[in-house]
Write a protein that holds these residues in place. Structure first.
Motif, PDB file in Angstrom:
ATOM      1  N   PRO A   1      -4.505 -62.034  50.240  1.00  0.00           N
ATOM      2  CA  PRO A   1      -4.023 -60.873  49.478  1.00  0.00           C
ATOM      3  C   PRO A   1      -4.481 -60.842  48.030  1.00  0.00           C
ATOM      4  N   GLY A   2      -4.958 -61.952  47.494  1.00  0.00           N
ATOM      5  CA  GLY A   2      -5.395 -61.977  46.111  1.00  0.00           C
ATOM      6  C   GLY A   2      -6.803 -61.469  45.898  1.00  0.00           C
ATOM      7  N   HIS A   3      -7.505 -61.156  47.001  1.00  0.00           N
ATOM      8  CA  HIS A   3      -8.900 -60.747  46.898  1.00  0.00           C
ATOM      9  C   HIS A   3      -9.073 -59.274  47.236  1.00  0.00           C
ATOM     10  N   TRP A   4     -10.130 -58.708  46.681  1.00  0.00           N
ATOM     11  CA  TRP A   4     -10.491 -57.317  46.872  1.00  0.00           C
ATOM     12  C   TRP A   4     -10.686 -56.993  48.343  1.00  0.00           C
ATOM     13  N   ALA A   5     -10.174 -55.836  48.769  1.00  0.00           N
ATOM     14  CA  ALA A   5     -10.385 -55.377  50.142  1.00  0.00           C
ATOM     15  C   ALA A   5     -11.599 -54.464  50.246  1.00  0.00           C
ATOM     16  N   GLY A   6     -12.255 -54.201  49.118  1.00  0.00           N
ATOM     17  CA  GLY A   6     -13.391 -53.287  49.116  1.00  0.00           C
ATOM     18  C   GLY A   6     -12.959 -51.872  48.804  1.00  0.00           C
ATOM     19  N   ALA A   7     -13.897 -51.087  48.317  1.00  0.00           N
ATOM     20  CA  ALA A   7     -13.625 -49.691  47.993  1.00  0.00           C
ATOM     21  C   ALA A   7     -14.859 -48.895  48.394  1.00  0.00           C
ATOM     22  N   SER A   8     -14.682 -47.623  48.747  1.00  0.00           N
ATOM     23  CA  SER A   8     -13.427 -46.910  48.826  1.00  0.00           C
ATOM     24  C   SER A   8     -12.816 -46.954  50.231  1.00  0.00           C
ATOM     25  N   SER A   9     -13.602 -47.381  51.225  1.00  0.00           N
ATOM     26  CA  SER A   9     -13.101 -47.412  52.606  1.00  0.00           C
ATOM     27  C   SER A   9     -12.262 -48.662  52.841  1.00  0.00           C
ATOM     28  N   SER A  10     -11.307 -48.900  51.943  1.00  0.00           N
ATOM     29  CA  SER A  10     -10.509 -50.126  51.993  1.00  0.00           C
ATOM     30  C   SER A  10      -9.663 -50.193  53.252  1.00  0.00           C
ATOM     31  N   GLY A  11      -8.986 -49.097  53.588  1.00  0.00           N
ATOM     32  CA  GLY A  11      -8.156 -49.102  54.785  1.00  0.00           C
ATOM     33  C   GLY A  11      -8.966 -49.310  56.048  1.00  0.00           C
ATOM     34  N   SER A  12     -10.165 -48.741  56.096  1.00  0.00           N
ATOM     35  CA  SER A  12     -11.037 -48.922  57.264  1.00  0.00           C
ATOM     36  C   SER A  12     -11.408 -50.392  57.423  1.00  0.00           C
TER      37      SER A  12
ATOM     38  N   LYS B   1      -5.106 -42.230  60.510  1.00  0.00           N
ATOM     39  CA  LYS B   1      -5.968 -42.040  59.352  1.00  0.00           C
ATOM     40  C   LYS B   1      -5.798 -43.230  58.411  1.00  0.00           C
ATOM     41  N   LEU B   2      -6.908 -43.722  57.881  1.00  0.00           N
ATOM     42  CA  LEU B   2      -6.911 -44.955  57.099  1.00  0.00           C
ATOM     43  C   LEU B   2      -6.990 -44.676  55.601  1.00  0.00           C
ATOM     44  N   GLN B   3      -6.286 -45.508  54.854  1.00  0.00           N
ATOM     45  CA  GLN B   3      -6.145 -45.308  53.412  1.00  0.00           C
ATOM     46  C   GLN B   3      -7.463 -45.542  52.693  1.00  0.00           C
ATOM     47  N   LEU B   4      -7.593 -44.907  51.536  1.00  0.00           N
ATOM     48  CA  LEU B   4      -8.801 -45.012  50.732  1.00  0.00           C
ATOM     49  C   LEU B   4      -8.449 -44.872  49.258  1.00  0.00           C
ATOM     50  N   THR B   5      -9.414 -45.164  48.412  1.00  0.00           N
ATOM     51  CA  THR B   5      -9.234 -44.941  46.986  1.00  0.00           C
ATOM     52  C   THR B   5      -9.133 -43.443  46.712  1.00  0.00           C
ATOM     53  N   GLU B   6      -8.637 -43.077  45.545  1.00  0.00           N
ATOM     54  CA  GLU B   6      -8.416 -41.669  45.243  1.00  0.00           C
ATOM     55  C   GLU B   6      -9.722 -40.880  45.282  1.00  0.00           C
ATOM     56  N   GLY B   7      -9.771 -39.902  46.189  1.00  0.00           N
ATOM     57  CA  GLY B   7     -10.965 -39.078  46.304  1.00  0.00           C
ATOM     58  C   GLY B   7     -12.203 -39.847  46.711  1.00  0.00           C
ATOM     59  N   ALA B   8     -12.022 -41.096  47.184  1.00  0.00           N
ATOM     60  CA  ALA B   8     -13.118 -41.991  47.585  1.00  0.00           C
ATOM     61  C   ALA B   8     -13.902 -42.533  46.399  1.00  0.00           C
ATOM     62  N   PHE B   9     -13.280 -42.550  45.195  1.00  0.00           N
ATOM     63  CA  PHE B   9     -13.946 -43.187  44.063  1.00  0.00           C
ATOM     64  C   PHE B   9     -13.482 -44.632  43.942  1.00  0.00           C
ATOM     65  N   ALA B  10     -13.338 -45.157  42.754  1.00  0.00           N
ATOM     66  CA  ALA B  10     -13.286 -46.597  42.527  1.00  0.00           C
ATOM     67  C   ALA B  10     -11.931 -47.243  42.812  1.00  0.00           C
ATOM     68  N   THR B  11     -10.844 -46.586  42.421  1.00  0.00           N
ATOM     69  CA  THR B  11      -9.536 -47.220  42.516  1.00  0.00           C
ATOM     70  C   THR B  11      -8.549 -46.304  43.231  1.00  0.00           C
TER      71      THR B  11
END
Length: 465
Positions: free
Chosen positions: A148-159, A124-134
Motif C-alpha cells: 500500500p505504500g507504493h504507487w499503483a500507477g496513473a491514470s488507469s490505477s483501478g484497472s 467500472k474501474l477508478q482512475l485519476t481525475e479526467g485521466a490526468f496525473a492525480t
C-alpha cells in the motif's frame, strides 16, 4: 478446482473452461463479485460494481453454452473497464465529481465489442481525475495490492489494481502519457498501448484526443492479445480510427527468430535506477536466447517533446473540458485545473511549434524503426516509486518530465508498445519494460510478449492478499 482458486487464471484459460462446461459463467461471476466485495473495501479499484447487470449477462452467457450456440473468444469471462468508457445505462464519471451523474445511452465502441466477444462486464474501474496525473481530492485512490505504500500507477490505477488483485480477469485502460504502461509495470501486469487509432475512442472521455490511446491490461501477453483482438478495428463512429476492419494477431509464439531488436543503453540508463538497468540486461539475455538479434541503436533526442507534453495535452484537455471549465472550476481538483490553465494560456504560435517538434520526433522514430523490428525501453526511470517520491515529483516539473521520458514520446508519435513484467525490486515490487514497434505492428508486439513470457515466469507472480 474450486471457484476460490480461479481468480488468478488467465482469461483465455477461463474462456476454454467455460466452453468445455467445466465452469459455470453464473457461478464464476458470483464468485468474482464476492471477491470484489471482500477485498475492494481496502483496494478501492472499482468506481462502480455492476452486480445485477453482470449476473444477468452471466445467465445469458450460460444459456448460450448449454444450448451449444457459437461462442465468442471471451464468452462468459468477467472483465472490467476504466470508468471513462461509456456503458449504456450505468454512470461514467471519468474520475471526476462533475460527471458522477452522467449516464450514457450507449456503450463505447470498445465496450460493445467486448460484450460482442462474450465478456461479462463486472463494473467500472477508478482512475485519476479526467485521466490526468492525480485522483480527485474527494475520491479514494486505488491501493497497490503488492504494497500500500507504493504507487499503483496513473491514470488507469483501478484497472491495474483490479487486474493484479484478481478482481477481474482483464481490463481496459487508456494511455495519454503512460497511463496503461505505468500501472501495468507497478502491478506486475501486461499492458498494450496500441498504435494511435487502432482502437476506437468513440464513447471514451478525452484527456488529450491526439495523444489518447485505448488498450487492454491483463495478467499475460496472451490475454492482452485476446483483448486487443476483440476491441481493435475500424469504427465508422470514430473517423480517426485506422481503416483495417480487423486486426490479425498470433495466438501463440515461442521464439523471436528473424527479428532485429534495438536497444539504446545510454538513453535507457539516463537517470534510471540501477535495479531497472539490471532487469533490462536480463531482458536482453532472454531475447537473445529466443533467437532475437540485439543491436545497439541511438534513440533520437526527446527532451524537448517530453518537456512540451504538458502544453500539448493542456491545450487538448482545455478543449475537451470547454463545456464545464471554467463554469464548474470550483469542482475540479488542483492537478487537472493546472493542466487546463496551461492549455488556456498557450498561444497559437507556441502550440504550432509544439506540433512541429512532435511531427519531427515522429519522423525520426519512424526512421529508427525502419531498420529494426522492436525496441527495448524502460517504462520509467524510478523503480516502484513510493507515495512520498511521487509527492516530490508533483512539485518538481523536471522530475515529472523524467517520469514520462520513456512513455510520452510514444504517445506523441503514436507508436505501439507492450509493457511486460521483468523482475522485482529488493522489496518485492514489480518492474516492467516495454517493447516498442513500428506503426501498425501490434502482431509483432504480441508475438514478442508471448515469446518472452514463454521463457519467463514474472507474469505468474501475484500479490499476497
Amino acid at each position: 478446482m474450486s471457484h476460490s482458486d480461479l481468480h488468478y487464471l488467465e482469461a483465455h484459460e477461463v474462456a476454454r473452461l467455460i466452453a468445455a462446461r467445466e465452469i459455470s459463467p453464473v457461478e464464476l461471476t458470483a464468485a468474482m463479485l464476492e471477491r470484489i466485495e471482500r477485498l475492494d473495501s481496502t483496494l478501492y479499484s472499482y468506481a462502480l460494481v455492476m452486480r445485477e447487470e453482470a449476473l444477468a449477462s452471466a445467465r445469458a452467457a450460460e444459456r448460450k453454452v448449454l444450448a451449444g450456440e457459437p461462442l465468442g473468444p471471451l464468452h462468459g469471462v468477467p472483465v472490467a473497464v476504466k470508468d471513462l468508457y461509456w456503458s449504456a445505462g450505468s454512470p461514467t464519471a471519468a474520475g471526476t465529481t462533475i460527471h458522477r451523474n452522467f449516464v450514457p445511452s450507449e456503450d463505447a465502441t470498445a465496450v460493445k465489442r467486448l460484450r460482442d466477444a462474450g465478456a461479462i462486464l463486472l463494473g467500472k474501474l477508478q482512475l485519476t481525475e479526467g485521466a490526468f496525473a492525480t485522483h480527485h481530492p474527494d475520491i479514494a485512490e486505488p491501493v497497490n495490492p503488492w504494497h500500500p505504500g507504493h504507487w499503483a500507477g496513473a491514470s488507469s490505477s483501478g484497472s491495474g489494481v483490479a487486474t493484479a488483485a484478481g478482481l477481474c480477469f482483464a481490463s481496459l485502460g487508456t494511455d495519454t502519457g503512460g497511463s496503461i504502461r505505468f500501472p501495468a509495470a507497478a502491478n506486475g501486469l501486461t499492458g498494450i498501448k496500441p498504435t494511435w487509432g487502432r482502437v476506437s475512442r468513440h464513447g471514451v472521455f478525452a484527456l488529450g484526443a491526439s495523444l489518447d490511446h485505448a488498450g487492454p491490461m491483463a495478467r499475460s501477453a496472451a490475454d492482452a492479445t485476446l483483448m486487443l483482438g476483440a476491441i481493435a478495428g475500424h469504427d465508422p463512429l470514430d473517423p480517426t480510427s485506422m481503416p483495417e476492419p480487423k486486426l490479425a494477431l498470433p495466438d501463440h509464439a515461442h521464439d523471436l527468430r528473424g527479428l532485429r531488436i534495438g536497444i539504446d543503453p545510454e538513453w535507457n540508463s539516463n537517470g534510471t535506477d540501477e535495479v531497472i538497468v539490471r532487469a533490462l540486461a536480463q531482458v536482453v539475455e532472454v531475447v537473445r536466447s529466443l533467437g532475437g538479434q540485439v543491436e545497439t541503436v541511438r534513440f533520437p533526442e526527446v527532451r524537448t517533446v517530453v518537456d512540451e507534453w504538458e502544453i500539448n495535452c493542456g491545450v487538448e484537455v482545455a478543449v475537451a473540458h470547454a463545456d464545464t471549465y471554467p463554469r464548474l472550476a470550483a469542482d475540479y481538483g488542483p492537478a487537472l485545473t493546472r493542466l487546463i490553465e496551461i492549455g488556456r494560456g498557450t498561444s497559437g504560435m507556441q502550440y504550432q511549434q509544439v506540433l512541429l517538434n512532435r511531427a519531427a520526433l515522429r519522423g525520426k522514430i519512424n526512421r529508427l524503426m525502419s531498420g529494426i523490428d522492436l525496441l527495448i525501453v524502460p517504462v520509467q526511470p524510478f523503480a516502484a516509486p513510493t507515495h512520498e517520491q511521487l509527492g516530490a515529483l508533483a512539485q518538481d516539473p523536471d522530475l515529472n518530465a523524467r517520469l514520462i521520458q520513456f512513455t510520452a514520446p510514444f504517445n506523441s508519435s503514436g507508436h505501439p508498445a507492450i509493457t511486460l513484467p521483468c523482475g522485482l525490486t529488493q522489496s518485492g515490487m514489480p518492474i516492467g519494460f516495454q517493447f516498442v514497434a513500428a506503426h501498425g505492428a501490434e502482431p509483432l508486439l504480441c508475438r514478442a510478449g508471448m515469446a518472452f513470457q514463454n521463457a519467463t515466469d514474472w507474469h505468474h507472480r501475484h500479490p499476497v492478499l
